[in-house]
Enzyme design. Structure first.
Site, PDB file in Angstrom:
ATOM      1  N   THR A 277       4.826   1.323   6.786  1.00  0.00           N
ATOM      2  CA  THR A 277       3.968   0.934   7.140  1.00  0.00           C
ATOM      3  C   THR A 277       3.018   2.168   7.625  1.00  0.00           C
ATOM      4  O   THR A 277       3.605   2.498   9.243  1.00  0.00           O
ATOM      5  CB  THR A 277       2.870  -0.263   7.430  1.00  0.00           C
ATOM      6  OG1 THR A 277       1.729  -0.272   7.847  1.00  0.00           O
ATOM      7  CG2 THR A 277       4.088  -0.056   9.028  1.00  0.00           C
TER       8      THR A 277
ATOM      9  N   ARG B  25      -4.506   7.838   3.661  1.00  0.00           N
ATOM     10  CA  ARG B  25      -2.723   6.918   3.441  1.00  0.00           C
ATOM     11  C   ARG B  25      -1.802   8.583   2.752  1.00  0.00           C
ATOM     12  O   ARG B  25      -1.077   8.213   2.906  1.00  0.00           O
ATOM     13  CB  ARG B  25      -2.881   5.806   2.865  1.00  0.00           C
ATOM     14  CG  ARG B  25      -2.991   5.072   3.478  1.00  0.00           C
ATOM     15  CD  ARG B  25      -3.661   3.276   1.694  1.00  0.00           C
ATOM     16  NE  ARG B  25      -3.600   2.003   2.770  1.00  0.00           N
ATOM     17  CZ  ARG B  25      -2.459   1.305   3.324  1.00  0.00           C
ATOM     18  NH1 ARG B  25      -0.944   1.915   3.786  1.00  0.00           N
ATOM     19  NH2 ARG B  25      -2.083   0.630   3.620  1.00  0.00           N
TER      20      ARG B  25
ATOM     21  N   ASP C 137       0.776   1.950   9.554  1.00  0.00           N
ATOM     22  CA  ASP C 137      -0.137   0.571  10.628  1.00  0.00           C
ATOM     23  C   ASP C 137       1.022   0.840  12.085  1.00  0.00           C
ATOM     24  O   ASP C 137       0.806   0.380  13.891  1.00  0.00           O
ATOM     25  CB  ASP C 137      -0.345  -0.420  10.413  1.00  0.00           C
ATOM     26  CG  ASP C 137      -1.745  -0.529   9.791  1.00  0.00           C
ATOM     27  OD1 ASP C 137      -2.337   0.518   9.842  1.00  0.00           O
ATOM     28  OD2 ASP C 137      -2.048  -1.370   9.424  1.00  0.00           O
TER      29      ASP C 137
ATOM     30  N   GLY D  91       0.510  -0.910  -0.154  1.00  0.00           N
ATOM     31  CA  GLY D  91      -0.375   0.216   0.201  1.00  0.00           C
ATOM     32  C   GLY D  91       1.015   1.385   0.184  1.00  0.00           C
ATOM     33  O   GLY D  91       1.927   1.204   0.026  1.00  0.00           O
TER      34      GLY D  91
ATOM     35  N   HIS E 168      -9.197   5.921   3.120  1.00  0.00           N
ATOM     36  CA  HIS E 168      -7.671   6.110   2.248  1.00  0.00           C
ATOM     37  C   HIS E 168      -6.901   7.691   2.589  1.00  0.00           C
ATOM     38  O   HIS E 168      -6.328   7.634   2.765  1.00  0.00           O
ATOM     39  CB  HIS E 168      -8.049   5.560   1.154  1.00  0.00           C
ATOM     40  CG  HIS E 168      -7.719   4.260   0.942  1.00  0.00           C
ATOM     41  ND1 HIS E 168      -9.200   3.110   1.654  1.00  0.00           N
ATOM     42  CD2 HIS E 168      -6.641   2.989   0.333  1.00  0.00           C
ATOM     43  CE1 HIS E 168      -8.534   1.864   1.372  1.00  0.00           C
ATOM     44  NE2 HIS E 168      -7.174   2.225   0.626  1.00  0.00           N
TER      45      HIS E 168
END
Length: 364
Positions: A141, A292, A143, A15, A289
């Protein structure tokens, strides 16, 4: 005779994430400063399979530091060891490792910098192990859930975006006397929900690591109402599960959710239950998103630049089979095999969990 320049390559997989371009820029500029050549692999591992590489120069990375996404493109589907190919109208999966090896040899590339999360780093580790390709990894990431590193770039930006969303929800929740439920990213780890929940003053924070009891969640909302706070804010990680689901296999509770028609995450079901049990109007907000995308924060730009430059340095001194990491606030390295395919969850003894509990935040 002029000495041949060393050649390396860099790719982004998985991603997208704020800070990827900052890493690319640091990798490229560090190599160029040391009189090396560097190729950018387009669209992740797909570019290694389909011979889609381009020679990078200073102009290629000019002005990209504040840009979100990745100028090289990315994908989370193209695994060289299990690559989808259409044959006679049907999709079949093939092992394309020989194409990867062939294309790296074609450009005389000595080593590969893989920027990615657990999946991409796992592929990088497999290429190193099975194909003897020299790899250095850069953990990525939003996360913040990769092991052996305290922080990954992109997390600070995503956390800030989630915190801003909570700030905005506070005003509308208080004005309309509502319960507002914010779903943030975090399928297996609740770092974004925990940090943004504390930063944004959430009253209830639900994490994948701590299965929630919906009755306790509703009781927390009702307690606030009795004390005169006629609104509540919930920060919910997308991977949050309840105590019943915690006793089930993932595929079983996922199927049960699908049957209920409330989506694959628990957020809508939580909101529905809170409204039914407390009588308070409840709304759900899912930024998705947006966490992101966008320009990386100053912290993420610095961290990404540190990671990228250090990765290039590791390659130049032929320190392969490792991944960049931050340990005790210092940029260092770990074995690629120790991080690939693994997850760093919020531990039970996490100080921020203690902080939340001491302040009366309900954790489900």
């Amino acid at each position: 005779m002029e000495q041949k320049k060393r050649r390396f390559a860099v790719l982004t997989g998985g991603g997208d994430c704020p800070g990827l371009n900052a890493v690319i820029r640091a990798v490229v500029k560090t190599f160029l400063q040391n009189d090396c050549e560097v190729y950018g692999v387009l669209n992740g591992f797909n570019g290694l399979i389909n011979d889609n590489l381009k020679l990078m120069d200073y102009a290629a990375v000019s002005g990209i530091l504040p840009r979100g996404g990745t100028i090289l493109g990315t994908t989370n589907r193209d695994n060289p060891f299990h690559f989808a190919v259409e044959e006679n109208g049907e999709l079949v999966y093939k092992d394309m490792r020989e194409k990867v090896i062939e294309n790296l040899r074609k450009y005389d590339i000595e080593a590969l910098v893989v920027i990615g999360g657990d999946g991409s780093l796992n592929i990088g580790a497999e290429l190193a192990r099975e194909c003897d390709i020299k790899v250095v990894g850069v953990p990525k990431t939003i996360d913040n859930d990769l092991p052996c590193t305290e922080r990954t770039f992109g997390f600070d930006t995503a956390m800030a975006m989630a915190t801003e969303a909570l700030d905005r929800l506070h005003t509308t929740a208080e004005s309309h006397h509502r319960v507002m439920v914010l779903e943030v990213m975090g399928r297996y780890a609740g770092w974004i929900a925990l940090h943004s929940g504390i930063a944004g003053g959430a009253d209830i924070i639900l994490l994948p690591e701590l299965p929630y009891d919906i009755d306790r969640v509703c009781e927390a909302v009702e307690r606030r109402a009795k004390k005169g706070s006629n609104f509540s804010i919930l920060a919910v990680a997308e991977g949050a599960i309840n105590t019943e689901e915690a006793r089930m296999k993932r595929k079983d509770w996922m199927a049960k959710r699908a049957e209920a028609g409330l989506g694959t995450t628990a957020t809508n079901r939580i909101a529905q239950a809170v409204q039914k049990k407390t009588g308070m109007e409840t709304r759900v907000c899912i930024p998705g998103h947006m966490q992101r995308g966008g320009s990386p924060s100053a912290y993420d730009r610095v961290l990404a630049t540190q990671f990228g430059s250090y990765a290039a340095q590791l390659v130049e001194v032929e320190r392969y089979g490792v991944t960049v990491a931050m340990v005790n606030r210092r940029v260092t390295e770990n074995r690629l095999a120790d991080i690939a395919g693994k997850t760093r969850n919020v531990p039970e003894n996490c100080e921020l969990l203690s902080v939340a509990r001491r302040m009366g935040v309900c954790l489900g």
